[in-house]
Design a protein around this motif. Sequence first.
Motif, PDB file in Angstrom:
ATOM      1  N   LYS A  59       0.950   9.813  -4.552  1.00  0.00           N
ATOM      2  CA  LYS A  59       0.537   8.413  -4.731  1.00  0.00           C
ATOM      3  C   LYS A  59       0.064   8.137  -6.153  1.00  0.00           C
ATOM      4  CE  LYS A  59      -2.411   9.169  -1.742  1.00  0.00           C
ATOM      5  NZ  LYS A  59      -3.713   9.153  -1.137  1.00  0.00           N
ATOM      6  N   SER A  60      -0.837   9.003  -6.636  1.00  0.00           N
ATOM      7  CA  SER A  60      -1.417   8.746  -7.950  1.00  0.00           C
ATOM      8  C   SER A  60      -0.369   8.851  -9.053  1.00  0.00           C
ATOM      9  CB  SER A  60      -2.579   9.695  -8.225  1.00  0.00           C
ATOM     10  OG  SER A  60      -3.660   9.363  -7.378  1.00  0.00           O
ATOM     11  N   THR A 103      -3.399   2.469  -3.375  1.00  0.00           N
ATOM     12  CA  THR A 103      -3.205   3.717  -2.652  1.00  0.00           C
ATOM     13  C   THR A 103      -4.454   3.934  -1.830  1.00  0.00           C
ATOM     14  OG1 THR A 103      -4.342   5.201  -4.159  1.00  0.00           O
ATOM     15  CG2 THR A 103      -2.065   4.658  -4.682  1.00  0.00           C
ATOM     16  N   THR A 104      -4.298   4.579  -0.702  1.00  0.00           N
ATOM     17  CA  THR A 104      -5.473   4.871   0.105  1.00  0.00           C
ATOM     18  C   THR A 104      -5.129   5.994   1.058  1.00  0.00           C
ATOM     19  OG1 THR A 104      -7.103   3.965   1.640  1.00  0.00           O
ATOM     20  CG2 THR A 104      -4.865   3.128   1.837  1.00  0.00           C
ATOM     21  N   HIS A 105      -6.139   6.726   1.478  1.00  0.00           N
ATOM     22  CA  HIS A 105      -5.898   7.608   2.612  1.00  0.00           C
ATOM     23  C   HIS A 105      -6.766   7.165   3.786  1.00  0.00           C
ATOM     24  CE1 HIS A 105      -8.975   9.924   0.315  1.00  0.00           C
ATOM     25  NE2 HIS A 105      -9.494  10.079   1.518  1.00  0.00           N
ATOM     26  N   ASP A 112      -6.263   2.420  -7.380  1.00  0.00           N
ATOM     27  CA  ASP A 112      -6.077   3.785  -6.892  1.00  0.00           C
ATOM     28  C   ASP A 112      -7.307   4.167  -6.075  1.00  0.00           C
ATOM     29  OD1 ASP A 112      -4.989   6.235  -6.468  1.00  0.00           O
ATOM     30  OD2 ASP A 112      -4.988   6.873  -8.563  1.00  0.00           O
ATOM     31  N   GLU A 113      -7.132   4.326  -4.768  1.00  0.00           N
ATOM     32  CA  GLU A 113      -8.229   4.684  -3.869  1.00  0.00           C
ATOM     33  C   GLU A 113      -9.452   3.803  -4.114  1.00  0.00           C
ATOM     34  OE1 GLU A 113      -8.002   6.979  -1.554  1.00  0.00           O
ATOM     35  OE2 GLU A 113      -6.182   8.063  -2.118  1.00  0.00           O
ATOM     36  N   GLY A 157       0.794  -1.227   0.000  1.00  0.00           N
ATOM     37  CA  GLY A 157       0.000   0.000   0.000  1.00  0.00           C
ATOM     38  C   GLY A 157       0.822   1.271   0.000  1.00  0.00           C
ATOM     39  N   PHE A 158       0.287   2.297  -0.664  1.00  0.00           N
ATOM     40  CA  PHE A 158       0.829   3.653  -0.538  1.00  0.00           C
ATOM     41  C   PHE A 158      -0.174   4.445   0.290  1.00  0.00           C
ATOM     42  CE2 PHE A 158       2.753   2.163  -4.443  1.00  0.00           C
ATOM     43  CZ  PHE A 158       4.067   2.583  -4.303  1.00  0.00           C
ATOM     44  N   GLN A 207      -9.066   5.647 -10.157  1.00  0.00           N
ATOM     45  CA  GLN A 207      -9.873   6.222  -9.081  1.00  0.00           C
ATOM     46  C   GLN A 207     -11.286   6.552  -9.567  1.00  0.00           C
ATOM     47  OE1 GLN A 207      -7.841   9.388  -7.168  1.00  0.00           O
ATOM     48  NE2 GLN A 207      -9.532   9.847  -5.797  1.00  0.00           N
ATOM     49  N   THR A 235       2.760   8.107  -8.726  1.00  0.00           N
ATOM     50  CA  THR A 235       3.518   6.857  -8.644  1.00  0.00           C
ATOM     51  C   THR A 235       2.741   5.732  -9.330  1.00  0.00           C
ATOM     52  OG1 THR A 235       4.340   7.620  -6.513  1.00  0.00           O
ATOM     53  CG2 THR A 235       4.697   5.307  -7.048  1.00  0.00           C
ATOM     54  N   MET A 236       1.438   5.681  -9.070  1.00  0.00           N
ATOM     55  CA  MET A 236       0.624   4.627  -9.660  1.00  0.00           C
ATOM     56  C   MET A 236       0.615   4.716 -11.184  1.00  0.00           C
ATOM     57  SD  MET A 236      -0.582   2.554  -7.472  1.00  0.00           S
ATOM     58  CE  MET A 236      -2.228   1.885  -7.289  1.00  0.00           C
TER      59      MET A 236
END
Lengths: 312, 259, 258
Positions: free
Chosen positions: A51-52, A199-201, A168-169, A42-43, A92, A54-55
């Motif tokens: 993050k995005s 990726t997630t926040h 992505d998210e 995970g990022f 996303q 990088t993705m």
Amino acid sequence: MSEALIEATGLEKTYPARNRQGTPFRAVAGVAFRVHRGEAFGFLGPNGAGKSSTMRMLAGVSAPTAGTLRILGLDPVADGRRVRARLGVVPQDDSLDTQLTVEENLLVYGLYFGLSRRAVRTKAGELLAFARLEDKAGERVENLSGGMRRRLTIARALINDPEILLLDEPTTGLDPQARHVLWERLFRLKQDGVTLILTTHYMDEAEQLCDRLVVMDKGLIADGGSPRELIERHVTREVLELRFPPGEHEKIGRELGEQVEVLPDRLLWYADDGEQALARATELGIRPLTALVRRAGLEDVFLRLTGRSLTD
Amino acid sequence: MIPTLPRAGGAHLVVLRNLWVHKGGSPWTMALFSIFEPILYLLAIGVGIGGLVGDVPGVEVPYAVYVAPALLATAMMNSALEETGQSAYAKLAFDRFYHSLIVTPVTVTGAVTGEVLWGMLRALITGTGFLAVIAAFGLVQSPWILLAVPAGLLIGFAFGAASLTFTGYVRGWHDYQYMQLIMLPMFLFATTFYPVTVYPEPVQLLVEALPLYHAIELVRGLALGRLGPSLLLNAAYLIVFGTLFLTWARRRWGRLLTS
Amino acid sequence: MTGGGQVMAFRALAYWLMRYRRTWQGTIVVSVANPILFLLAIGAGLGTLVQEPVEGASYLAFFAPGLLAAAALQNAFVEGGFVVNSALRRERIYPTAAATPLEPGEIFAGHLIFITLRLFISAGAFVVAMALFGLIESVAVGVVITLAATLTGLAFATPLAAWAVTARDISQINTVFRFVVMPLYLFSGTFFSIAQLPEPLETLARITPLWHGVDLCRTLALGTASLGPSLVHAGYLAGLAIAGALIGRVTFRRSLHA
């Protein structure tokens, strides 16, 4: 240690200035990481952490400005097509084909990978079942709920049996129930040996899904490891959350010393025993509006690492 | 099930996807769409404007016979413009279709080439329908007219590539009015309704620089059976024009999608 | 409360005006440049080929006011058909506004005021272009013709908007353009006198709203207008505009408060 599917060193991404007055924007400022086969990686980071970007580099649609990146042993710029043939990408925004039905979305997407019509038909059937969308096969995409769309997007990304799935998210904007359905599906994929990169926040999402993660902030990796390692390294076992009337947090925070983080709406007191900390606070004559003891999590790791909360 | 890499960047797959979208609608609707407008135009010309102009200097055939090939060329151009213009813009900006396309083995080159090919295919369908109407109205002069529709593929190529380039720079729907600002006068000036000789010398040169002029001359030359080396020049113009814009479109869309 | 309703409609109008601020320069350039080029091409080309006068005028003088009315139809189609449907579906401007205290009827009214403004500006720009070709006698005539063309546009815009808000997607709008707007455009006396049409078609053309708009603008421009027929034309067009507005109030409510 198992084989590394992805290896990045000194990876950077700088976007050129939009106009003459503007300045170039460095979204990723030199990151290094390895992802191994079968793991969920995970990022974690707030919006704008890089993050995005990088993705997009991992997906082979954005060339790194500096550093090296190997995906499946290949260079994603020179061998973009061959890399993309073995990846699944869940963007996303779902970006489904609104002019096609649910099933047609899968069929057409499969053809992009050069699959035969017969193969893609069989696979689409399996994936509709996987995404629990069998009874929606002939439906227009517009008529699906948010959760269904996201499941369809994930099903679409699996059409080529990818070795790596980039998400992505994945659950942003979904209701709690839809999120749990999705996590269960992703967990099953992981058990089937698919390497997941997301990726997630959301802390809970990272804790649920990731074997290993890196915390990103301002284009850099602050630290990395398993969720448990990160928690042990950076925070105590428990957290005492204290609330006071607006405006008093700063003052009381300074009094309590450096084991305390001040947030706009509450104080976080890191302690191995939260109840004990609360007792000490009472001894010091501090009277919070509310007090709550909980286990420390990744949110706290992020806070300690960057001095900011994730939702800033 | 091992994925194989599609050839040509997957351009044919983009065409396939577009065909798929139209598969739902019955095929005769598409044909009706492409034939209805030409019928209207031919009627309006035949009954209306043809009745007004009488003899046109430099035109030895009935007026409707003279105008029909120009309308054929324009109709084919418009079909290509529709697909590579607003239709492509909607897919780019609202559906984010191309963004999800290029994470597959389909490349930007494949996406751009595929959309231009699709525009050409639409032009071909329209052209075929139009030709049938021209024949039904008894406006055929020469068997060479059968080659006018395949030649019209060059029109689809040239205008499809140019309009896809334009779409790459569009910021919102309203920007398409600038395209209209170019297209309408071009339609009116490019010898659609009368020969270039009605204009004074400097205007003639200007008209002869327009891509639609070459499109119309090419189709008209074949339709009226007036073959000559100038037709090759018209064709070459369209090929060069299309190739330049295809290259430009490729660069622009590459920046849009993979920066 | 009618007073409140008007104020609310102005809020909806404010949205469209704000949006227009970004694009108005472009639309004005296009609205003036398009007719100039059109008239230039016809004047220099087709006009020289048509030697006989049409309805007692040179071809350019005959054609220009007809095209003015036809252009109003085209603008009405874009603003009342395409934009309305897009505001409902693709851009979701209406649903967003419907979530505020605005009522569907007010959203419709606000947008209609804006459409009227757009039609008026486009018609005015066209009339300026005509004046450059010496086709407008006086300022008064110019103003009257601008109003006549705006009314022609409205006669189409309100019914179109009333329907476009119920249409499923843009492709339906395009179908109407092809099968309704295009035939009207070509056969309502814009390019040639409808007297040239064979009998049943001529009567049919005489019933179409565009012919009434074309004839109104043309007789005003050529100075051949008389009170009776002009009132009939204007009344017919106004009737359509009002009917469209009334139906639109219902259809907007149905689709926005469904």
